[in-house]
Scaffold this active site. Structure first.
Site, PDB file in Angstrom:
ATOM      1  N   ASP A  30       0.893  -1.830   0.027  1.00  0.00           N
ATOM      2  CA  ASP A  30       0.149   0.110   0.301  1.00  0.00           C
ATOM      3  C   ASP A  30       0.754   1.334  -0.045  1.00  0.00           C
ATOM      4  O   ASP A  30       1.531   1.338   0.637  1.00  0.00           O
ATOM      5  CB  ASP A  30      -0.980   0.169   1.555  1.00  0.00           C
ATOM      6  CG  ASP A  30      -2.163   0.832   0.989  1.00  0.00           C
ATOM      7  OD1 ASP A  30      -3.176   0.486   1.597  1.00  0.00           O
ATOM      8  OD2 ASP A  30      -1.955   2.313   1.184  1.00  0.00           O
ATOM      9  N   ILE A  31       0.861   1.950  -0.974  1.00  0.00           N
ATOM     10  CA  ILE A  31       1.127   3.092  -0.774  1.00  0.00           C
ATOM     11  C   ILE A  31       0.975   4.388   0.434  1.00  0.00           C
ATOM     12  O   ILE A  31       2.066   5.251   0.452  1.00  0.00           O
ATOM     13  CB  ILE A  31       1.025   4.228  -1.636  1.00  0.00           C
ATOM     14  CG1 ILE A  31       1.792   5.260  -2.653  1.00  0.00           C
ATOM     15  CG2 ILE A  31       0.135   4.849  -2.037  1.00  0.00           C
ATOM     16  CD1 ILE A  31       1.196   5.497  -4.238  1.00  0.00           C
ATOM     17  N   ASN A  83     -13.360  -3.546   2.478  1.00  0.00           N
ATOM     18  CA  ASN A  83     -14.295  -2.671   2.852  1.00  0.00           C
ATOM     19  C   ASN A  83     -14.818  -2.574   1.416  1.00  0.00           C
ATOM     20  O   ASN A  83     -14.461  -2.939   0.342  1.00  0.00           O
ATOM     21  CB  ASN A  83     -13.190  -0.610   2.494  1.00  0.00           C
ATOM     22  CG  ASN A  83     -12.321  -0.502   3.824  1.00  0.00           C
ATOM     23  OD1 ASN A  83     -12.765  -1.027   4.964  1.00  0.00           O
ATOM     24  ND2 ASN A  83     -11.082  -0.291   3.685  1.00  0.00           N
ATOM     25  N   GLY A  89     -15.055   2.717   3.645  1.00  0.00           N
ATOM     26  CA  GLY A  89     -14.194   3.140   3.255  1.00  0.00           C
ATOM     27  C   GLY A  89     -13.267   2.327   2.469  1.00  0.00           C
ATOM     28  O   GLY A  89     -12.679   3.108   1.828  1.00  0.00           O
ATOM     29  N   GLN A  90     -14.633   2.190   1.180  1.00  0.00           N
ATOM     30  CA  GLN A  90     -13.911   1.741  -0.258  1.00  0.00           C
ATOM     31  C   GLN A  90     -13.664   3.428  -0.885  1.00  0.00           C
ATOM     32  O   GLN A  90     -14.827   4.095  -0.693  1.00  0.00           O
ATOM     33  CB  GLN A  90     -14.753   0.774  -0.894  1.00  0.00           C
ATOM     34  CG  GLN A  90     -14.125   0.687  -2.273  1.00  0.00           C
ATOM     35  CD  GLN A  90     -14.704  -0.544  -2.881  1.00  0.00           C
ATOM     36  OE1 GLN A  90     -15.900  -0.592  -2.099  1.00  0.00           O
ATOM     37  NE2 GLN A  90     -14.405  -1.114  -3.789  1.00  0.00           N
ATOM     38  N   HIS A  96     -10.247  -5.283  -3.666  1.00  0.00           N
ATOM     39  CA  HIS A  96      -9.147  -5.496  -2.724  1.00  0.00           C
ATOM     40  C   HIS A  96      -9.135  -5.960  -1.044  1.00  0.00           C
ATOM     41  O   HIS A  96     -10.149  -5.812  -1.056  1.00  0.00           O
ATOM     42  CB  HIS A  96      -7.585  -4.359  -3.278  1.00  0.00           C
ATOM     43  CG  HIS A  96      -8.997  -3.095  -2.247  1.00  0.00           C
ATOM     44  ND1 HIS A  96      -9.284  -2.657  -3.036  1.00  0.00           N
ATOM     45  CD2 HIS A  96      -8.275  -2.573  -1.182  1.00  0.00           C
ATOM     46  CE1 HIS A  96      -9.621  -1.018  -2.859  1.00  0.00           C
ATOM     47  NE2 HIS A  96      -8.998  -1.263  -1.181  1.00  0.00           N
ATOM     48  N   HIS A  98      -6.897  -5.456   2.361  1.00  0.00           N
ATOM     49  CA  HIS A  98      -6.030  -5.272   2.779  1.00  0.00           C
ATOM     50  C   HIS A  98      -5.511  -6.914   3.574  1.00  0.00           C
ATOM     51  O   HIS A  98      -6.183  -6.653   4.469  1.00  0.00           O
ATOM     52  CB  HIS A  98      -6.491  -4.343   3.955  1.00  0.00           C
ATOM     53  CG  HIS A  98      -7.123  -2.871   3.395  1.00  0.00           C
ATOM     54  ND1 HIS A  98      -6.354  -1.905   2.330  1.00  0.00           N
ATOM     55  CD2 HIS A  98      -8.184  -3.242   2.446  1.00  0.00           C
ATOM     56  CE1 HIS A  98      -7.227  -0.384   1.700  1.00  0.00           C
ATOM     57  NE2 HIS A  98      -8.080  -1.251   2.108  1.00  0.00           N
TER      58      HIS A  98
HETATM   59  P1  AMP Z   1      -9.235   1.050   0.244  1.00  0.00           P
HETATM   60  O1  AMP Z   1      -9.171   2.254   0.719  1.00  0.00           O
HETATM   61  O2  AMP Z   1     -10.290   0.296   1.343  1.00  0.00           O
HETATM   62  O3  AMP Z   1     -10.434   1.463  -0.969  1.00  0.00           O
HETATM   63  O4  AMP Z   1      -8.226   1.135  -0.076  1.00  0.00           O
HETATM   64  C1  AMP Z   1      -7.895   2.323  -0.926  1.00  0.00           C
HETATM   65  C2  AMP Z   1      -6.503   1.212  -1.058  1.00  0.00           C
HETATM   66  O5  AMP Z   1      -5.122   1.648  -1.575  1.00  0.00           O
HETATM   67  C3  AMP Z   1      -5.608   2.710   0.562  1.00  0.00           C
HETATM   68  O6  AMP Z   1      -4.965   2.125   1.928  1.00  0.00           O
HETATM   69  C4  AMP Z   1      -4.364   3.323  -0.358  1.00  0.00           C
HETATM   70  O7  AMP Z   1      -3.365   4.431   0.169  1.00  0.00           O
HETATM   71  C5  AMP Z   1      -4.060   2.533  -1.387  1.00  0.00           C
HETATM   72  N1  AMP Z   1      -3.880   3.104  -2.938  1.00  0.00           N
HETATM   73  C6  AMP Z   1      -4.056   4.421  -3.758  1.00  0.00           C
HETATM   74  N2  AMP Z   1      -3.543   4.478  -4.578  1.00  0.00           N
HETATM   75  C7  AMP Z   1      -2.437   3.746  -4.475  1.00  0.00           C
HETATM   76  C8  AMP Z   1      -1.083   3.270  -4.864  1.00  0.00           C
HETATM   77  N3  AMP Z   1      -1.420   3.632  -6.313  1.00  0.00           N
HETATM   78  N4  AMP Z   1      -0.750   2.381  -5.045  1.00  0.00           N
HETATM   79  C9  AMP Z   1      -0.008   1.713  -3.618  1.00  0.00           C
HETATM   80  N5  AMP Z   1      -1.912   1.815  -3.023  1.00  0.00           N
HETATM   81  C10 AMP Z   1      -2.534   2.762  -3.392  1.00  0.00           C
END
Ligand code: AMP
Length: 110
Positions: A30-31, A83, A89-90, A96, A98
């Site tokens: 995760d970024i 999520n 929280g999505q 995906h 986590h």
């Molecule tokens: P959610 O809130 O469950 O949709 O989670 C989305 C996740 O994607 C968040 O934890 C972000 O930090 C992560 N995210 C968004 N863009 C990127 C990216 N380019 N590379 C890695 N993680 C990302």
């Protein structure tokens, strides 16, 4: 799918720190990590959320990927989160899982 960031990561159009790849699934860091280890596991094919994912075999592959990744990274205690929908929280509408590890987790989650 066009303009989907996780589709672009899965197809290597944009870079990510990949920790796992199989025919149908990728895992990457995760970024914006919320724990010392924070991995996202996604199908290469686009499904907006768990509500749209109708492929039972792929569901199994995603969980199997979680097991392979945690084994590879030698993580035995971790939290998995999916999520589904904005209020849950999505933020990225490509399903995906986590994987969060490396710190104590609270329950219930906020
Ligand atoms: P959610 O809130 O469950 O949709 O989670 C989305 C996740 O994607 C968040 O934890 C972000 O930090 C992560 N995210 C968004 N863009 C990127 C990216 N380019 N590379 C890695 N993680 C990302």
């Amino acid at each position: 799918m066009e303009d989907c960031i996780f589709c672009k990561i899965a197809s290597k159009e944009i870079p990510a720190k990949l920790v796992y790849e199989s025919e149908n699934v990728v895992g990457f860091r995760d970024i914006n990590p919320q724990a010392p280890t924070h991995i996202l596991v996604v199908p290469k094919k686009h499904f907006a959320s768990l509500n749209e994912l109708d492929d039972i075999s792929l569901m199994g592959e995603l969980l199997n990927a979680v097991k392979k990744i945690t084994k590879k990274l030698e993580i035995q205690e971790y939290r998995t989160v999916i999520n589904t929908g904005k209020s849950a929280g999505q933020e990225v509408f490509h399903i995906h899982i986590h994987i969060l590890a490396g710190r104590d987790m609270k329950w219930p989650p906020g």
